[in-house]
Motif scaffolding. Structure first.
Motif, PDB file in Angstrom:
ATOM      1  N   TYR A   1      12.204 -12.403 -30.119  1.00  0.00           N
ATOM      2  CA  TYR A   1      12.160 -13.110 -31.390  1.00  0.00           C
ATOM      3  C   TYR A   1      13.279 -12.717 -32.364  1.00  0.00           C
ATOM      4  O   TYR A   1      13.964 -13.579 -32.903  1.00  0.00           O
ATOM      5  CB  TYR A   1      10.799 -12.880 -32.074  1.00  0.00           C
ATOM      6  N   ALA A   2      13.469 -11.443 -32.594  1.00  0.00           N
ATOM      7  CA  ALA A   2      14.394 -11.000 -33.642  1.00  0.00           C
ATOM      8  C   ALA A   2      15.858 -11.276 -33.291  1.00  0.00           C
ATOM      9  O   ALA A   2      16.608 -11.819 -34.100  1.00  0.00           O
ATOM     10  CB  ALA A   2      14.188  -9.512 -33.927  1.00  0.00           C
ATOM     11  N   VAL A   3      16.288 -10.917 -32.089  1.00  0.00           N
ATOM     12  CA  VAL A   3      17.700 -11.086 -31.708  1.00  0.00           C
ATOM     13  C   VAL A   3      18.086 -12.565 -31.647  1.00  0.00           C
ATOM     14  O   VAL A   3      19.117 -12.955 -32.201  1.00  0.00           O
ATOM     15  CB  VAL A   3      17.993 -10.341 -30.388  1.00  0.00           C
ATOM     16  N   PRO A   4      17.278 -13.445 -31.023  1.00  0.00           N
ATOM     17  CA  PRO A   4      17.662 -14.866 -31.045  1.00  0.00           C
ATOM     18  C   PRO A   4      17.658 -15.470 -32.456  1.00  0.00           C
ATOM     19  O   PRO A   4      18.508 -16.303 -32.778  1.00  0.00           O
ATOM     20  CB  PRO A   4      16.613 -15.552 -30.172  1.00  0.00           C
TER      21      PRO A   4
ATOM     22  N   ILE B   1      25.804 -16.776 -30.330  1.00  0.00           N
ATOM     23  CA  ILE B   1      25.505 -17.300 -28.992  1.00  0.00           C
ATOM     24  C   ILE B   1      25.002 -16.179 -28.080  1.00  0.00           C
ATOM     25  O   ILE B   1      24.042 -16.364 -27.327  1.00  0.00           O
ATOM     26  CB  ILE B   1      26.753 -17.998 -28.401  1.00  0.00           C
ATOM     27  N   VAL B   2      25.633 -15.013 -28.174  1.00  0.00           N
ATOM     28  CA  VAL B   2      25.171 -13.862 -27.381  1.00  0.00           C
ATOM     29  C   VAL B   2      23.742 -13.506 -27.784  1.00  0.00           C
ATOM     30  O   VAL B   2      22.899 -13.222 -26.923  1.00  0.00           O
ATOM     31  CB  VAL B   2      26.128 -12.657 -27.564  1.00  0.00           C
TER      32      VAL B   2
ATOM     33  N   THR C   1      20.344 -13.556 -25.346  1.00  0.00           N
ATOM     34  CA  THR C   1      19.860 -12.218 -25.010  1.00  0.00           C
ATOM     35  C   THR C   1      18.532 -12.218 -24.244  1.00  0.00           C
ATOM     36  O   THR C   1      18.431 -11.520 -23.233  1.00  0.00           O
ATOM     37  CB  THR C   1      19.753 -11.344 -26.271  1.00  0.00           C
ATOM     38  N   PRO C   2      17.496 -12.955 -24.648  1.00  0.00           N
ATOM     39  CA  PRO C   2      16.222 -12.877 -23.901  1.00  0.00           C
ATOM     40  C   PRO C   2      16.351 -13.260 -22.431  1.00  0.00           C
ATOM     41  O   PRO C   2      15.888 -12.510 -21.564  1.00  0.00           O
ATOM     42  CB  PRO C   2      15.286 -13.830 -24.657  1.00  0.00           C
TER      43      PRO C   2
ATOM     44  N   MET D   1      18.196  -9.015 -16.151  1.00  0.00           N
ATOM     45  CA  MET D   1      18.597  -7.626 -15.914  1.00  0.00           C
ATOM     46  C   MET D   1      17.379  -6.749 -15.623  1.00  0.00           C
ATOM     47  O   MET D   1      17.425  -5.872 -14.754  1.00  0.00           O
ATOM     48  CB  MET D   1      19.366  -7.070 -17.118  1.00  0.00           C
ATOM     49  N   ALA D   2      16.271  -6.965 -16.329  1.00  0.00           N
ATOM     50  CA  ALA D   2      15.054  -6.185 -16.081  1.00  0.00           C
ATOM     51  C   ALA D   2      14.517  -6.478 -14.689  1.00  0.00           C
ATOM     52  O   ALA D   2      14.062  -5.578 -13.979  1.00  0.00           O
ATOM     53  CB  ALA D   2      14.007  -6.491 -17.142  1.00  0.00           C
ATOM     54  N   GLY D   3      14.575  -7.742 -14.276  1.00  0.00           N
ATOM     55  CA  GLY D   3      14.130  -8.101 -12.928  1.00  0.00           C
ATOM     56  C   GLY D   3      14.995  -7.457 -11.871  1.00  0.00           C
ATOM     57  O   GLY D   3      14.490  -6.959 -10.860  1.00  0.00           O
TER      58      GLY D   3
END
Length: 194
Positions: A36-39, A169-170, A174-175, A181-183
């Motif tokens: 939520y916060a980063v986007p 855009i980055v 991010t999500p 990356m987590a996967g």
């Protein structure tokens, strides 16, 4: 009790996964910030960066492609007007600069009765108020209809806006990048444990 129920009870339950990896980040705090916060911050940066980049880019090119700096005059025959105001200044055609005379001729011939003054404006103050000019036996009410002044802001706004858009855009991306990356990290961890 099954093995899944035991894992759920002791808090070591692995996150929900599909063939590409986990569907959501593993820590709750990471989930809230990255989902939520980063986007949101990314969208705000894009919204701020767009007008900055547009205005900054316009300032850089406006003079080079002739979008500003040349005022526009109109020339209306005094006979077409309902009456000439008695307070309007009269200018002899000889008092006009070469650029003003050329623009006057263009305005007289133009169906819109307007033309740009491309050059020196010797009578700017008089033409801002409007003046009567006698030219080739005809009297014309001549005035500046648009000054077309150049927008003056720091040209540095363009790169600042472009950088804000790129960072935004980055942030918006991010999500999904984090989930991928987590996967990947979780698959590598499973492969090592096997």
């Amino acid at each position: 009790m099954s093995a899944d129920d035991e894992r759920a009870a002791d808090g070591t339950e692995t996150p929900a996964t599909d063939e590409t990896g986990p569907l959501e980040p593993t820590a709750a705090a990471e989930s809230l910030v990255l989902t939520y916060a980063v986007p949101f911050l990314g969208v705000v940066l894009i919204a701020v960066g767009l007008p900055l980049a547009i205005v900054g880019g316009y300032v850089v090119v406006q003079d080079g492609i002739g979008l500003c700096g040349e005022p526009t005059i109109s020339a209306t025959s005094v006979d077409e007007r309902e009456g000439s105001p008695s307070t309007v200044e009269e200018l002899p055609a000889a008092a006009l600069s070469t650029a003003e005379q050329r623009a006057l001729e263009e305005a007289i011939d133009s169906p819109l009765r307007e033309a740009k003054v491309d050059g020196e404006m010797r009578n700017r103050a008089a033409l801002l108020e409007g003046a009567i000019v006698e030219y080739e036996g005809q009297r014309y009410y001549v005035r500046i209809t648009s000054q077309n002044s150049c927008l003056e802001v720091a040209p540095l706004l363009f790169p600042i806006g472009a950088i804000a858009i790129l960072i935004g855009i980055v942030g918006v991306l991010t999500p999904p990048i984090y989930r991928k990356m987590a996967g990947f990290e979780e698959r590598v961890g499973r492969d090592r444990s096997d």
